[in-house]
Design a protein around this motif. Structure first.
Motif, short mmCIF file in Angstrom:
data_model
loop_
_atom_site.label_atom_id
_atom_site.label_comp_id
_atom_site.label_asym_id
_atom_site.label_seq_id
_atom_site.Cartn_x
_atom_site.Cartn_y
_atom_site.Cartn_z
N PRO A 76 0.66 -1.67 0.53
CA PRO A 76 0.10 0.06 0.03
C PRO A 76 0.93 1.05 -0.50
O PRO A 76 1.79 1.24 0.60
CB PRO A 76 -0.71 -0.06 1.52
N SER A 77 0.45 1.84 -0.19
CA SER A 77 0.89 3.42 -0.44
C SER A 77 1.55 3.71 1.27
O SER A 77 -0.08 3.22 2.22
CB SER A 77 0.42 4.78 -0.95
N LEU A 78 2.57 4.10 1.34
CA LEU A 78 2.43 4.18 2.81
C LEU A 78 1.98 6.03 3.36
O LEU A 78 1.43 6.83 2.29
CB LEU A 78 4.27 4.11 3.00
N SER A 79 2.19 6.10 4.63
CA SER A 79 1.42 7.43 4.91
C SER A 79 2.13 8.60 4.32
O SER A 79 3.19 8.82 4.38
CB SER A 79 1.77 7.83 6.80
N PRO A 80 2.10 10.01 3.58
CA PRO A 80 2.15 10.99 3.04
C PRO A 80 3.44 11.79 4.08
O PRO A 80 3.05 11.40 5.05
CB PRO A 80 1.04 11.81 2.82
N SER A 81 4.02 12.36 3.70
CA SER A 81 5.01 13.24 4.09
C SER A 81 4.47 14.45 5.19
O SER A 81 3.42 14.91 4.63
CB SER A 81 5.56 13.74 3.30
N PRO A 82 5.03 15.13 5.70
CA PRO A 82 4.41 15.51 6.70
C PRO A 82 4.08 17.15 6.22
O PRO A 82 4.67 18.03 4.80
CB PRO A 82 5.61 16.36 8.09
N LYS A 83 2.79 16.93 6.27
CA LYS A 83 2.07 18.36 5.65
C LYS A 83 1.76 19.86 6.66
O LYS A 83 1.05 19.44 7.58
CB LYS A 83 1.09 18.16 4.42
N VAL A 84 1.58 20.67 6.08
CA VAL A 84 1.71 22.32 6.85
C VAL A 84 0.10 22.47 6.62
O VAL A 84 -0.59 22.57 5.03
CB VAL A 84 2.09 23.01 6.95
N PRO A 85 -1.19 22.18 7.61
CA PRO A 85 -2.31 22.57 7.26
C PRO A 85 -2.68 23.83 6.88
O PRO A 85 -2.35 25.10 7.15
CB PRO A 85 -3.54 22.80 9.05
N GLN A 86 -3.85 24.51 5.64
CA GLN A 86 -3.85 25.51 4.95
C GLN A 86 -4.50 26.28 5.97
O GLN A 86 -4.55 27.72 5.76
CB GLN A 86 -4.70 24.95 4.32
N ASN A 87 -4.88 25.96 7.24
CA ASN A 87 -5.37 26.79 7.86
C ASN A 87 -4.90 28.16 8.91
O ASN A 87 -5.11 28.65 9.72
CB ASN A 87 -6.58 26.43 9.17
N TRP A 88 -3.18 26.96 9.36
CA TRP A 88 -2.53 27.67 9.49
C TRP A 88 -1.51 29.16 9.48
O TRP A 88 -1.77 29.04 8.15
CB TRP A 88 -0.84 26.50 10.47
N ASN A 89 -1.84 29.79 10.36
CA ASN A 89 -1.27 31.01 9.76
C ASN A 89 0.25 30.97 10.15
O ASN A 89 1.15 29.75 10.43
CB ASN A 89 -1.37 32.49 10.92
N PHE A 90 1.01 32.15 9.43
CA PHE A 90 2.55 31.77 9.43
C PHE A 90 3.22 32.00 11.09
O PHE A 90 4.32 30.86 11.01
CB PHE A 90 3.25 33.59 8.99
N LEU A 91 2.92 32.33 11.84
CA LEU A 91 3.53 32.36 12.81
C LEU A 91 3.06 30.60 13.90
O LEU A 91 4.29 30.08 14.24
CB LEU A 91 3.06 33.32 14.22
N GLN A 92 2.13 29.95 13.12
CA GLN A 92 1.96 28.53 13.44
C GLN A 92 2.63 27.81 12.53
O GLN A 92 3.30 26.86 12.87
CB GLN A 92 0.60 28.17 13.58
N LYS A 93 3.22 28.18 11.26
CA LYS A 93 4.03 27.80 10.76
C LYS A 93 5.92 27.37 11.79
O LYS A 93 6.27 26.30 11.41
CB LYS A 93 3.68 27.88 9.22
N LEU A 94 5.88 28.43 12.11
CA LEU A 94 6.73 28.84 12.49
C LEU A 94 6.97 27.78 13.90
O LEU A 94 8.60 27.32 13.89
CB LEU A 94 7.25 30.28 12.81
N SER A 96 5.69 25.47 13.79
CA SER A 96 5.83 23.90 13.76
C SER A 96 6.97 23.40 14.34
O SER A 96 7.70 22.49 13.74
CB SER A 96 4.68 23.65 12.73
N ILE A 97 7.82 24.55 12.65
CA ILE A 97 9.04 23.99 12.52
C ILE A 97 10.36 24.13 13.44
O ILE A 97 10.70 22.85 14.29
CB ILE A 97 9.68 24.95 11.59
N ALA A 98 10.13 24.61 14.45
CA ALA A 98 10.84 24.93 15.78
C ALA A 98 10.41 23.48 16.75
O ALA A 98 11.50 23.12 16.77
CB ALA A 98 10.74 25.63 16.95
N LEU A 99 9.09 22.74 16.91
CA LEU A 99 9.16 22.13 17.69
C LEU A 99 9.06 20.85 16.74
O LEU A 99 9.33 19.66 18.12
CB LEU A 99 7.02 22.46 18.43
N ASP A 100 9.04 20.42 15.56
CA ASP A 100 9.46 19.27 14.84
C ASP A 100 10.74 19.57 14.72
O ASP A 100 10.95 17.93 15.73
CB ASP A 100 9.14 19.35 13.50
N ALA A 101 11.58 20.18 15.17
CA ALA A 101 13.40 20.10 15.15
C ALA A 101 13.19 20.04 16.72
O ALA A 101 13.92 18.47 17.09
CB ALA A 101 13.86 21.22 15.20
N ILE A 102 12.78 20.04 17.76
CA ILE A 102 13.41 19.83 19.09
C ILE A 102 12.36 18.21 18.86
O ILE A 102 13.35 17.28 20.03
CB ILE A 102 12.24 20.26 19.84
#
Length: 600
Positions: A76-94, A96-102
């Motif tokens: 089967p197709s495995l789970s897709p790569s992490p993606k950014v939900p469209q309703n996140w604003n710029f600060l939320q995207k930042l 997310s990147i910081a928390l993913d790094a942690i």
């Protein structure tokens, strides 16, 4: 996230682990199904039955392409790569990147230390414990033999089926809930399997990766604390919503008040509808019209006489650690009854009688401080004495509960209970498991699950316990049921999974609870299954007048089937060939067609 190309050789000698493998287009086996029925044997049980979840060699996927297959195995197709939900604003995207790094740093640190086998995904979800993709409805399935005439309705079984490949610790119980359904209609059968769309699964699917911590596999030691903090940080940033439950709904199933409910003890139930075609659709998290505000364990008890549903809820953080409540047949909830426990305790199951509820207070407890010292919060408390509490079913508070000590007794499941007024006793039937915490913590002791009769004397406050099956014929019996029409009343038979090699199931046993006489049904050579479900015939004159259903997987051909066995004769009557693999799972139920017609 890795792509499917990484796993194209998963069935070769180079890859002993099953990584999210299945096929929705597996070919049906054409050879006749063989079955062996064994009556009580004098052979001595194996001296050293260890947990298969602690022994990788037992769970490894075959080291060659499965035999008797005319087509290659599809991945089967495995789970897709992490993606950014469209309703996140710029600060939320930042954020997310910081928390993913942690999170990546935490995982890198975890790799420096080997995982215990009880939370190692290479062990926990290898072989046919590995997940499958959803399967839309397939009708007119091939059947060997004849489907019994009273089979009109749908057989459903729940299981843990992780949507995403685990990136760190993972326990078998941690996977996202998936329901496997076979619908019967006048001698024909259809099949479908679908994830239960929990609040957790919907969010993780939108983000494209697992972000909710796994209750058993990840929440241990310092990394567990870090992941909890990380999860709540994501919540504060609006990246996840943890206010509507974090459960997986992967364990129990019950049909009550015109609703099929999928449950795990860490959340409210989820309402799932069975469509006229036999498909499954999640209606949503169900709080009984706002009446239920706490989690509910996955083994509520449906009284076959009154039609009431009885349930428990436990808390691992604050008092009251345990609450009891019930619902009228039309879904009206009672007030919570607080049951006083000194420590937060795992209460996975309980029992009812005609007049009482029987609550175990065992030695497997939650000790969150263990995480600070690097351990698991699920621990065995050797200083505690196991006991059972007997409380009036309609008690307004817990003050009248009568506790009876039953030393060194841990029953993960209780099969039935009833009253014997002439001796002032409540009889409890359960499987006593040792070591008590072996499901959660790695150990080298032999694992045993002994079917036992426990007598609680309400007058003297004393208990007795006996093994129902003689030692020379004893086998590990875990997962099963009695005739549902006798729940809470004296029953003669229990139908229980032969969990050997643990936790794989080689067959089931029909046990006479008074004499210990045991008749075994073995699924077949290199065939293993799950919990047997006993379906009594309507208006049956005898307790065992009905059939046993069990999903079975052939580890030689890598195909799955549903076996239907006559409970009286213990002979195979029909086999439904399934269009895709069914992983070994948990508990199930059967909904008659007349009830399906009145679903909410």
């Amino acid at each position: 996230m890795a792509t499917s190309s990484n796993y194209t050789h998963a069935f070769t000698n180079n890859n002993p682990r099953t990584k999210f493998l299945t096929s929705s287009k597996d070919v049906f086996g054409s050879s006749p199904v063989s079955v062996t029925v064994k009556k009580q044997s004098n052979q001595t049980r194996q001296n050293s039955i260890r947990s298969a979840l602690q022994t990788p060699s037992i769970l490894q996927v075959p080291k060659q392409t499965p035999r008797k297959s005319s087509k290659s195995i599809e991945l089967p197709s495995l789970s897709p790569s992490p993606k950014v939900p469209q309703n996140w604003n710029f600060l939320q995207k930042l954020a997310s990147i910081a928390l993913d790094a942690i999170e990546d740093r935490i995982k890198d640190n975890e790799k420096l230390h080997p995982l215990p086998k009880t939370v190692d995904p290479d062990v926990q979800i290898a072989g046919n414990f590995s997940p499958v993709p959803e399967q839309p409805v397939r009708h007119s399935l091939p059947v060997a033999g004849k489907i019994p005439e009273h089979f009109n309705g749908v057989y459903l079984r729940n299981g843990a089926n992780p949507l995403f490949e685990p990136t760190s610790g993972h326990h078998l119980f941690d996977g996202d809930g998936m329901i496997y359904a076979v619908k019967f209609d006048n001698g024909s059968a259809s099949y479908a399997c679908r994830h239960t769309e929990t609040h957790r699964l919907v969010q993780e699917r939108a983000i494209g990766k697992p972000v909710f911590p796994k209750a058993i596999g990840e929440l241990h030691g310092h990394s567990g604390i870090a992941k909890l903090l990380l999860f709540y940080a994501r919540g504060l940033c609006g990246l996840v919503d943890h206010n509507n439950g974090i459960g997986v709904a992967n364990a129990g199933l019950v049909y009550f008040n015109n609703r099929l409910l999928a449950m795990s003890e860490d959340d409210l139930p989820y309402h799932v509808r069975v469509t006229p075609s036999g498909d499954l659709k999640t209606a949503g998290r169900y709080n009984f019209d706002g009446q239920l505000e706490s989690a509910m364990i996955a083994h509520p008890k449906l009284d076959p006489v009154s039609g009431e549903l009885f349930a428990l809820s436990y808390d691992v953080i604050k008092k009251p650690y345990l609450k009891y409540f019930w619902f009228s047949p039309d879904g009206k909830k009672s007030d919570d009854v607080e049951i006083d426990l000194e420590k937060p305790t795992m209460v996975h199951d309980f029992a009812i009688t005609e007049n009482y509820v029987v609550v175990p207070d065992h030695q497997v407890v939650f000790k969150m401080s263990e995480m600070v010292t690097g351990g698991s919060p699920v621990v065995y408390d050797k200083e505690k004495v196991s006991r059972f509490g007997v409380l009036d079913k309609y008690a307004k508070n817990g003050s009248g509960i009568k506790w009876v000590e039953v030393p060194d007794c841990f029953c993960f499941h209780l099969w039935n209970a009833w009253e014997e007024p002439e001796s002032d006793e409540v009889v409890v039937i359960g499987s006593c498991m040792t070591p008590a915490d072996s499901i959660f913590n790695e150990c080298n002791e032999e694992l045993k699950s002994v079917l036992s009769e426990i007598r609680l004397n309400l007058k003297t406050g004393k208990s007795t316990r006996r093994a129902i099956i003689s030692p020379e014929n004893d086998v590990n019996l875990e997962a099963g049921m009695v005739n549902k029409n006798l729940l809470g009343r004296k029953s003669k038979y229990a139908y229980l999974a032969i969990a050997e090699p643990w936790p794989k199931v080689s067959g089931f046993a029909k046990v006479d609870l008074s004499t210990g006489e045991t008749k075994k049904f073995i699924y077949g050579d290199e065939k293993y299954g799950g919990e047997p479900l006993y379906l009594p015939r309507d208006n049956a004159s005898d307790e065992d007048d009905g059939h046993i259903l069990a999903f079975v997987h052939d580890e030689k051909t890598w195909k799955s089937e549903l076996q239907i066995v006559n409970a009286k004769t213990m002979e195979l009557e029909a086999t439904v060939m399934l269009p895709s693999r069914v992983p070994y799972g948990f508990h199930g139920t059967f909904i008659p067609a007349r009830d399906l017609a009145s679903q909410a």
